[in-house]
Design a protein around this motif. Structure first.
Motif, PDB file in Angstrom:
ATOM      1  N   GLU A  52      12.025  33.887  32.360  1.00  0.00           N
ATOM      2  CA  GLU A  52      12.817  33.278  31.289  1.00  0.00           C
ATOM      3  C   GLU A  52      12.493  33.897  29.939  1.00  0.00           C
ATOM      4  OE1 GLU A  52      12.103  29.078  29.426  1.00  0.00           O
ATOM      5  OE2 GLU A  52      13.362  28.818  31.205  1.00  0.00           O
ATOM      6  N   ALA A  55      13.951  37.328  29.642  1.00  0.00           N
ATOM      7  CA  ALA A  55      15.391  37.238  29.419  1.00  0.00           C
ATOM      8  C   ALA A  55      15.699  36.841  27.983  1.00  0.00           C
ATOM      9  CB  ALA A  55      16.000  36.230  30.392  1.00  0.00           C
ATOM     10  N   THR A  67      23.776  41.324  27.928  1.00  0.00           N
ATOM     11  CA  THR A  67      22.615  41.447  28.802  1.00  0.00           C
ATOM     12  C   THR A  67      23.003  41.083  30.228  1.00  0.00           C
ATOM     13  OG1 THR A  67      21.126  40.847  26.987  1.00  0.00           O
ATOM     14  CG2 THR A  67      20.267  40.656  29.226  1.00  0.00           C
ATOM     15  N   VAL A  69      22.023  40.792  34.553  1.00  0.00           N
ATOM     16  CA  VAL A  69      20.916  40.492  35.457  1.00  0.00           C
ATOM     17  C   VAL A  69      20.125  41.756  35.757  1.00  0.00           C
ATOM     18  CG1 VAL A  69      20.362  39.824  37.832  1.00  0.00           C
ATOM     19  CG2 VAL A  69      21.950  38.433  36.489  1.00  0.00           C
ATOM     20  N   ILE A  72      17.727  42.334  32.956  1.00  0.00           N
ATOM     21  CA  ILE A  72      16.607  41.379  32.984  1.00  0.00           C
ATOM     22  C   ILE A  72      15.612  41.753  34.074  1.00  0.00           C
ATOM     23  CG2 ILE A  72      15.974  38.965  33.349  1.00  0.00           C
ATOM     24  CD1 ILE A  72      18.815  38.262  32.260  1.00  0.00           C
ATOM     25  N   PHE A  83      15.543  38.578  41.241  1.00  0.00           N
ATOM     26  CA  PHE A  83      15.942  37.664  40.161  1.00  0.00           C
ATOM     27  C   PHE A  83      16.506  36.369  40.719  1.00  0.00           C
ATOM     28  CE2 PHE A  83      19.332  35.804  37.699  1.00  0.00           C
ATOM     29  CZ  PHE A  83      18.810  35.700  36.422  1.00  0.00           C
ATOM     30  N   LYS A  90      22.610  34.246  35.655  1.00  0.00           N
ATOM     31  CA  LYS A  90      22.136  34.425  34.276  1.00  0.00           C
ATOM     32  C   LYS A  90      22.373  33.172  33.448  1.00  0.00           C
ATOM     33  CE  LYS A  90      24.542  36.768  31.240  1.00  0.00           C
ATOM     34  NZ  LYS A  90      25.229  37.845  30.480  1.00  0.00           N
ATOM     35  N   ILE A  93      19.550  30.494  33.157  1.00  0.00           N
ATOM     36  CA  ILE A  93      18.263  30.763  32.520  1.00  0.00           C
ATOM     37  C   ILE A  93      17.995  29.851  31.330  1.00  0.00           C
ATOM     38  CG2 ILE A  93      16.899  32.496  31.282  1.00  0.00           C
ATOM     39  CD1 ILE A  93      18.258  34.630  33.017  1.00  0.00           C
TER      40      ILE A  93
END
Length: 229
Positions: A52, A55, A67, A69, A72, A83, A90, A93
Motif C-alpha cells: 500500500e 502504491a 499508475t 498494477v 506498483i 499483487f 488497484k 488499495i
C-alpha cells in the motif's frame, strides 16, 4: 472514514472508470512483463501494508489514473500476479482492510448499552470508526484525498459506502424494531454518511483541525434534528 470515501457530489454522482482499464487491472492471468525486482534495489514487499505504501508513493509521483498494477508490482519488487494476492484491484488499495473495519464497527455497536440514546450510539461509533492516531494522520489524509478526490474511484467508493451504511442501518433497525431496509434506519444511515463525508472534506481543507472533534460536532448537529430516540 477509513475507509469509506465521496464527499460533496459523490453521493449523487458516480464516475466509473472505463471498462477496458478495469479489466486490465483486475486480470491476474495476463502476461506479467513487470519483472520481479525493482531496479532501485528496494527489498521485495511482504505485506499488504508495505505494498500500500509503495502504491501511495507512486500515486503521489504519477497520479492515480496513470499508475498501473504493473508499475506498483515493479516498484514493490514482486511479480505482477503476486499483487492480486494482496488486493483484488488497484481501486481497492486506498481502502486498506475495509471489511475488517466494518466488522469492528459492528462489534462496537453490539458492545454499547441498550439504554444509550440512539443518536449518541451512532455518534460514538462513527467517531471511533474514524479515530486516527496523530502519527497516522498524514497517511490517512493522503488516503482520504484519493478516496474523495479521484474520479476513477467514485464508482468503487459507492459500493464501499453502501456496505458502511448497511452496518449503521442494521443497528438502527435493531434499536427501533424495524428491518434495516425500512425508511428510518436507511435515512439515519445516509445522513450519518453525509455527516462523515462533510467532516472529512472540512478536515482535508483545514488539516490543523481535529478529525474526531469535527465528526463529533457534526453528529451532534444531526442529532438535534432527530426526535425518535
Amino acid at each position: 472514514m477509513r475507509c469509506s470515501s465521496q464527499c460533496r457530489a459523490t453521493i449523487d454522482t458516480v464516475f466509473a472508470p472505463s471498462a477496458f482499464s478495469q479489466d486490465v487491472e483486475r486480470d491476474p492471468l495476463r502476461h506479467d512483463t513487470s519483472g520481479v525486482q525493482r531496479t532501485g534495489g528496494r527489498r521485495k514487499v511482504t505485506t499488504a501494508a508495505e505494498l500500500e505504501q509503495v502504491a501511495f508513493d507512486l500515486f503521489d509521483e504519477q497520479g492515480f489514473e496513470r499508475t498501473t498494477v504493473t508499475d506498483i508490482a515493479a516498484a514493490a519488487g514482486i511479480a505482477r500476479r503476486t499483487f492480486f494476492h494482496y488486493f483484488p484491484s488497484k481501486n481497492d488499495i486506498p481502502w486498506g482492510d475495509f471489511d475488517a473495519g466494518l466488522e469492528r464497527m459492528r462489534a462496537e455497536f453490539r458492545a454499547l448499552p441498550g439504554d444509550l440514546p440512539l443518536m449518541d450510539a451512532v455518534r460514538h461509533c462513527l467517531v471511533e470508526f474514524n479515530r486516527v492516531p496523530d502519527e497516522k494522520a498524514p497517511d490517512h489524509r493522503r488516503r482520504m484525498r484519493l478516496i474523495l478526490g479521484v474520479p476513477a474511484l467514485q464508482a468503487h467508493s459507492t459500493l464501499r459506502f453502501e456496505a458502511w451504511r448497511e452496518v449503521v442501518a442494521e443497528y438502527v433497525g435493531h434499536r427501533l424494531g424495524q428491518p434495516s431496509t425500512a425508511l428510518t434506519p436507511q435515512t439515519i444511515a445516509h445522513a450519518t454518511l453525509g455527516v462523515a463525508l462533510s467532516a472529512y472534506q472540512h478536515w482535508l481543507d483545514h488539516p490543523e483541525q481535529d478529525l474526531s472533534g469535527l465528526l463529533d460536532a457534526a453528529m451532534r448537529e444531526l442529532a438535534l434534528a432527530h426526535t425518535a430516540q
